[in-house]
Write an enzyme that holds these catalytic residues in place. Structure first.
Site, short mmCIF file in Angstrom:
data_model
loop_
_atom_site.label_atom_id
_atom_site.label_comp_id
_atom_site.label_asym_id
_atom_site.label_seq_id
_atom_site.Cartn_x
_atom_site.Cartn_y
_atom_site.Cartn_z
N GLU A 1 -73.16 19.57 121.72
CA GLU A 1 -71.88 18.86 121.76
C GLU A 1 -70.81 19.94 121.73
O GLU A 1 -70.60 20.58 120.69
CB GLU A 1 -71.71 17.95 120.54
CG GLU A 1 -72.84 16.94 120.31
CD GLU A 1 -72.79 15.76 121.24
OE1 GLU A 1 -71.93 15.73 122.13
OE2 GLU A 1 -73.66 14.88 121.11
N CYS B 1 -62.65 17.20 118.99
CA CYS B 1 -63.09 17.52 120.35
C CYS B 1 -62.67 16.44 121.34
O CYS B 1 -62.51 16.72 122.52
CB CYS B 1 -64.60 17.68 120.36
SG CYS B 1 -65.44 16.22 119.70
N LYS C 1 -76.94 25.01 109.06
CA LYS C 1 -75.97 26.11 108.94
C LYS C 1 -74.59 25.48 109.05
O LYS C 1 -74.09 25.20 110.14
CB LYS C 1 -76.21 27.11 110.07
CG LYS C 1 -75.93 28.57 109.72
CD LYS C 1 -74.51 28.86 109.30
CE LYS C 1 -73.59 29.07 110.46
NZ LYS C 1 -72.17 29.09 110.08
N GLU D 1 -59.19 24.78 126.19
CA GLU D 1 -59.14 23.98 124.97
C GLU D 1 -58.32 24.72 123.91
O GLU D 1 -58.59 25.88 123.61
CB GLU D 1 -60.56 23.74 124.44
CG GLU D 1 -60.58 22.84 123.22
CD GLU D 1 -61.98 22.66 122.64
OE1 GLU D 1 -62.72 23.65 122.54
OE2 GLU D 1 -62.30 21.51 122.26
#
Ligand code: NAD
Length: 491
Positions: free
Chosen positions: A262, A296, A186, A395
């Protein structure tokens, strides 16, 4: 749709279909959504919007393919097929890099030097790794011999983010295939093009029908949730936001799927006064703003030891102002466009929040002059924020960093660890003992000393705390993508 880029050739953007059982197909209900170019907000094409029906078809194809020619292939043949995928990616590097740049808004030079070559290398690396892979064996006195055999997990769902679309997808797909699994992918809804082409690349490389399936669509109440809820999916490897990971964990609990995560990061970049500041600044420009800060691993919390704080900030701000923001296909561009409208608003809201929280914007914080269309933001440096501020804790995933002075090792370790993330960290010092001492106390899965983003694919990659579950890379990927059965034989 033919798109004229400012590099030498044109590239053809296209409508993205699903790839199920070796064929490109539209959704059963014909539903599509727009694929928007972040650099100019124009529609590049239509993306088929998959849902439960498409996931059901893809999972059924993957389940059937588990016991087909893929399983019967010799080790040498499977290695050759996986290597060939990497070869074809390299042969089509320019095309893939242009498509990646169009989809993401990242500079074309970045896509063509990092994203696409690394995607090819993922296949070459894991194909080679497979050849040397063994398992364990133990003799229990003269009573028994134990040995483990490795088998595929089964049908694996691979769910991907938009920031490094092909690189991160292939980082999962290569070991997943090498371990003999079949898969339903996906891709991120915002970056569907290179994933779509990967279907035909796998077919051309000799991957049997049904082994690799790709279903486009959204996350919640769409293709994403249908995949995570599907009872015949045995494992999910997910890269994305921590909050999404929590939702997926609940869905996957129904059939107790194996999970690899992750997730997000808010990584400290710790600069001691004894480090070489010019080298630090050169790398810190990258660790802060490369890929628009949408990595990230970016070091978005910069801690600088007080004796060099003023000097660092002055030089860092000056160098940041020199970074060219704009057209991803202009070779001078260092910072392209952010991924889309929603994300752009979210990043801008943190800039506003920083002002409310008492921060000073040292540079950036606004749309560059002359760039009215596209999701552009000047690289932004914020000072004066307290460790508990949301801008320091959460974040942002954009070209926005905070700079904070510190006075002692203990203080900076405490500040660096004061978040629920634990993905990566950088430490800059020329004191070897301090490097070891500090690295041993920072709560992060990946720590760099005097560098950033230097990767050896054999090493464990992943986050602790709410930045991930499990590790990928080398042996660690094979641990996730395979099941071990111990066989005990009485002598
Ligand atoms: P996201 O979580 O919004 O989406 C990631 C993927 O999950 C997309 O394909 C999305 O459609 C899908 N998804 C969303 N909701 C879902 C649901 N309920 N069920 C199933 N699938 C669902 O993340 P994003 O915005 O695409 O990516 C940015 C995030 O990814 C950042 O937090 C970043 O730190 C993280 N990231 C982490 C790493 C790493 O290696 N740790 C690498 C890259 C990005």
């Amino acid at each position: 749709m033919q798109v004229q880029t400012t590099v030498d050739q044109e590239v053809k953007a296209f409508d993205c279909l699903h790839f199920i059982n070796g064929q490109y197909v539209v959704s059963h209900n014909g539903k599509t959504f727009n694929n928007v170019n972040p650099a100019n907000e124009e529609v590049l094409g239509q993306v088929s919007e998959g849902g439960k029906e498409e996931i059901d078809l893809a999972v059924a194809a993957a389940k059937k393919a588990l016991n087909g020619p893929w399983k019967k292939m010799t080790l040498n043949d499977r290695i050759a097929v996986i290597r060939r995928i990497g070869d074809i990616i390299l042969e089509r590097k320019d095309e893939l890099a242009k498509l990646e740049s169009l989809d993401t808004g990242k500079p074309y030079w970045l896509a063509s030097t990092i994203d696409i070559p690394r995607s090819a290398y993922n296949f070459h690396f894991f194909a080679d790794y497979l050849r040397g892979l063994g398992t364990e064996a133990y003799q229990t006195d003269d009573v028994a011999i134990n040995y483990a055999i490795r088998r595929p997990v089964g049908v694996v769902g691979l769910i991907n983010p938009w920031n490094l679309p092909l690189l991160l997808l292939t980082w999962k797909l290569a070991p997943c295939l090498a371990a003999g699994n079949t898969t339903v992918i996906k891709p991120a809804e915002l970056t569907p093009m290179t994933a779509t082409l990967l279907g035909e690349i796998c077919r051309e490389a000799g991957v049997p029908d049904g082994v690799v399936n790709i279903v486009h669509g959204f996350g919640p109440d769409s293709a994403g949730s249908a995949l995570t809820e599907h009872p015949d999916v045995d494992a999910i490897s997910f890269t994305g936001e921590t909050t999404t990971g929590k939702v997926i964990m609940k869905a996957a609990a129904q059939s107790l799927k194996k999970l690899s995560y992750e997730l997000g990061g808010k990584n400290p970049n710790i600069i001691f006064a004894d480090s070489d500041l010019d080298e630090v600044i050169e790398t810190t420009l990258k660790s802060s703003f490369i890929n628009q800060g949408e990595v990230c691993l970016c070091g978005s919390r910069i801690y600088v030891e007080r004796p060099v704080y003023e000097q660092f900030v002055e030089k860092f701000v000056a160098k940041t102002k020199e970074l060219v923001v704009g057209d991803p296909f202009d070779p001078k561009t260092k910072v392209g466009a952010l991924i889309g409208e929603e994300h752009y608003s979210r990043v801008m809201s943190y800039v506003e929040l920083a002002k409310e929280e008492g921060g000073q914007i040292l540079t950036g914080g606004r749309r560059p002059e002359g760039l009215e269309k596209g999701f552009y933001l000047e690289p932004t440096i914020i000072a004066g924020l307290d460790r508990n501020c949301r801008v320091v804790q959460e974040e942002i995933f954009g070209p926005v960093v905070t700079v904070i002075p510190f006075d002692s090792e203990e203080e900076v370790i405490a500040q660096a660890n004061d978040t629920h993330y634990g993905l990566s960290a950088s430490i800059w010092t020329n004191d070897l003992r301090r490097a070891h001492r500090v690295a041993g106390q920072i709560e992060a899965g990946i720590i760099w000393v005097n560098t950033w983003f230097l990767r050896d694919l054999r090493t464990p990659f992943g986050g602790m705390k709410q930045s991930g579950i499990g590790r990928e890379g080398g042996m660690h990927s094979f641990e996730f993508y395979s099941e071990l059965t111990n066989i005990c034989i009485k002598l």
